[in-house]
Design an enzyme around this catalytic site. Structure first.
Site, PDB file in Angstrom:
ATOM      1  N   ARG A 172       0.787  -1.202  -0.195  1.00 25.33           N
ATOM      2  CA  ARG A 172      -0.179   0.123  -0.021  1.00 25.33           C
ATOM      3  C   ARG A 172       1.025   1.302   0.109  1.00 25.33           C
ATOM      4  O   ARG A 172       1.959   1.385   0.658  1.00 25.33           O
ATOM      5  CB  ARG A 172      -0.861  -0.202   1.220  1.00 25.33           C
ATOM      6  CG  ARG A 172      -1.974  -1.150   1.055  1.00 25.33           C
ATOM      7  CD  ARG A 172      -2.851  -1.185   2.180  1.00 25.33           C
ATOM      8  NE  ARG A 172      -3.723  -0.266   2.224  1.00 25.33           N
ATOM      9  CZ  ARG A 172      -4.673   0.121   3.212  1.00 25.33           C
ATOM     10  NH1 ARG A 172      -4.815  -0.679   4.405  1.00 25.33           N
ATOM     11  NH2 ARG A 172      -5.329   1.273   3.240  1.00 25.33           N
ATOM     12  N   ASP A 220     -15.566   3.434   3.506  1.00 28.47           N
ATOM     13  CA  ASP A 220     -15.221   1.723   3.712  1.00 28.47           C
ATOM     14  C   ASP A 220     -16.483   0.948   3.640  1.00 28.47           C
ATOM     15  O   ASP A 220     -16.553  -0.157   3.907  1.00 28.47           O
ATOM     16  CB  ASP A 220     -14.769   1.852   5.313  1.00 28.47           C
ATOM     17  CG  ASP A 220     -13.295   2.348   5.359  1.00 28.47           C
ATOM     18  OD1 ASP A 220     -12.658   2.151   4.623  1.00 28.47           O
ATOM     19  OD2 ASP A 220     -13.130   2.984   6.777  1.00 28.47           O
TER      20      ASP A 220
HETATM   21  C1  S3P Z   1      -9.150   5.687   8.421  1.00 28.65           C
HETATM   22  C2  S3P Z   1      -9.413   6.694   7.302  1.00 28.65           C
HETATM   23  C3  S3P Z   1      -9.746   6.120   5.826  1.00 28.65           C
HETATM   24  C4  S3P Z   1     -10.397   4.769   5.860  1.00 28.65           C
HETATM   25  C5  S3P Z   1      -9.675   3.790   7.022  1.00 28.65           C
HETATM   26  C6  S3P Z   1      -9.488   4.406   8.260  1.00 28.65           C
HETATM   27  C7  S3P Z   1      -8.650   6.395   9.564  1.00 28.65           C
HETATM   28  O1  S3P Z   1      -8.646   5.799   5.213  1.00 28.65           O
HETATM   29  O2  S3P Z   1     -10.519   3.960   4.780  1.00 28.65           O
HETATM   30  O3  S3P Z   1     -10.392   2.341   6.988  1.00 28.65           O
HETATM   31  O4  S3P Z   1      -8.749   5.878  10.567  1.00 28.65           O
HETATM   32  O5  S3P Z   1      -8.263   7.475   9.485  1.00 28.65           O
HETATM   33  P1  S3P Z   1      -7.938   6.870   4.183  1.00 28.65           P
HETATM   34  O6  S3P Z   1      -7.191   7.872   5.122  1.00 28.65           O
HETATM   35  O7  S3P Z   1      -7.073   6.313   3.227  1.00 28.65           O
HETATM   36  O8  S3P Z   1      -8.988   7.436   3.286  1.00 28.65           O
END
Ligand code: S3P
Length: 441
Positions: free
Chosen positions: A132, A328
């Site tokens: 990732r 999500d």
């Molecule tokens: C999260 C932010 C989101 C989400 C992840 C949790 C967080 O990701 O998809 O499951 O806790 O800040 P992104 O920041 O990549 O959008």
């Protein structure tokens, strides 16, 4: 009756009857990570009730313990106690910090550790996490003076951080991501001047709310609260926190209740922070019978009970502008789209390709195997509702949200499904299968 086999990694699921009753989903994953991280760098005792006892927060806690933070065992139903070490008290770890499957752990730690002068850290994770992208955090941190190295030009873990004095900066982020924003806000706490993060759209704001509660100087401004400024200086002070249920976990029951005839489910104590409630807006636009009751404020986060009843559903559209509020929930909403009237379109969802799996590809592949009329597009999915799904051998492909989404699809399919790697649900929802059984009886 739907059945659940004993083998944790392979689950047999059959079309079952209605789902009825009450359920309490486990604590919010995003809030749980933040509670552990902020409690660790606060002064004195932080207590956390309702912390999510699943693999991802356990990874965050293990990393923090390796840096000298005392965190009591994380167990279902027990409050967690953290003895904070203060803003600059984290020790250089003797071992590599393993973030497991958790992108939030790795990205937030990058921000937290970049400013720990004279200390060196190495972060790694499982095979999914090592694929990732991390430059999205590394690059803006470099603007503040961070020294982060890694594979693929610093984009992929294992990553090595040599702690440096960081400078305050004004940073525009290319994607609306709470992980990027939160990493920068953590770095900003010990920078030599104020830092402003400007997001293209507002992402979930749990960090801002909780940092303020701990005593940090956080200002929110700009159109739609997209400009967040942290001024370094104030110490963080330990807090007593209560983590609400995770709306991203509630989403599986919301969709199950909406699509399975005869269902009536109440999900108690769910976090309904407006930066997270896109799934409710989509369900409302589908004509779903969903209501939110008993709303209260719990340690700075709005919380309520959600009740969903089965009823006829219309197709929906989700565009880029809504994405941060339901990022999500796309896997489970793609399942919902299979059971409503007409064509649903999801666009502007490129970010789904860099989650625990490429969720657009995986959901299209798995739902097609059940006979769904679903087309994968570069930035989304087009789904024709109304095809009859049939059971098949399904695979979560190691993704927790895919596992739970496919489980709900399988409950609506004709015939038996075998879900491989269903145990991945434990990443965010350890008792998902027990809750499913309890709602079936
Ligand atoms: C999260 C932010 C989101 C989400 C992840 C949790 C967080 O990701 O998809 O499951 O806790 O800040 P992104 O920041 O990549 O959008």
């Amino acid at each position: 009756m739907a059945t659940v086999s004993d083998n944790p990694s392979s689950r047999t699921l059959k079309k079952g009857g209605e789902l009825r009753g009450k359920v309490r989903v486990p604590g919010d994953k995003s809030i749980s990570h933040r509670a552990l991280l902020f409690g660790s760098i606060a002064e004195g005792l932080t207590t956390i009730k309702g912390l999510l006892p699943s693999e991802d927060p356990l990874s965050t806690a293990a990393c923090l313990r390796s840096m000298g933070v005392s965190i009591s065992p994380i167990q279902q139903g027990e409050a967690v106690e953290i003895q904070g070490v203060g803003l600059d008290g984290l020790k250089e770890p003797e071992e590599i910090l393993d973030c497991g499957n958790s992108g939030t752990t790795m990205r937030l730690l990058l921000g937290l550790l970049a400013g720990r002068e004279r200390r060196h850290f190495v972060l790694t994770g499982d095979s999914s996490l090592r694929k990732r992208p991390m430059q999205r955090v590394g690059k803006p941190l470099k603007v503040m003076g961070a020294d982060i190295q890694g594979r693929s030009n610093g984009d992929l873990a294992p990553l090595s951080i040599q702690g440096k004095k960081l400078h305050g900066a004004i940073i525009g982020t290319p994607v609306a991501s709470a992980q990027i924003k939160s990493a920068l806000l953590l770095a900003a706490l010990t920078a030599d001047g104020p830092t402003t993060v400007i997001e293209p759209a507002r992402s979930r704001d749990h960090s801002e709310r909780m940092l303020r509660a701990f005593g940090a100087d956080v200002e929110i401004g700009g159109e739609m609260g997209r400009h967040i400024t942290v001024k370094p200086g104030p110490k963080l002070i330990g807090q007593h926190l209560v983590v609400p249920g995770d709306i991203s976990s509630a989403a599986f029951w919301l969709v199950a209740g909406a699509v399975i005839p005869g269902s009536d489910i109440t999900i108690e104590n769910v976090g309904i922070n407006p930066t997270r409630t896109g799934v409710l807006e989509v369900l409302q636009s589908m004509g779903a019978n969903v209501e939110c009751i008993n709303t209260i404020d719990v340690t700075g986060e709005p919380v309520g009970d959600l009740r969903i009843k089965h009823g006829p559903l219309k197709a929906f559209n989700i565009s880029k502008e809504m994405m941060p509020r339901l990022i999500d929930e796309i896997p489970i909403l793609s399942v919902a789209a299979c059971f409503c009237e007409g064509e649903s379109r999801i666009t502007g969802a490129n970010e789904l390709r860099v989650k625990e799996t490429d969720r657009l590809a995986v959901m299209a592949r798995q739902l097609k195997a059940m006979g769904a009329n679903i087309e994968e597009q570069q930035d989304g999915l087009v789904i024709q509702g109304g095809s009859t799904l049939h059971g098949n051998i399904l695979d979560s492909e190691t993704d927790h949200r895919v596992a739970m989404s496919l489980a709900i699809a399988a409950l609506m399919a004709k015939g038996k499904s075998t879900l491989l790697r269903g145990d991945s649900a434990a990443v965010s929802y350890p008792n998902f299968w027990e809750h499913l059984e309890s709602l079936q009886t």
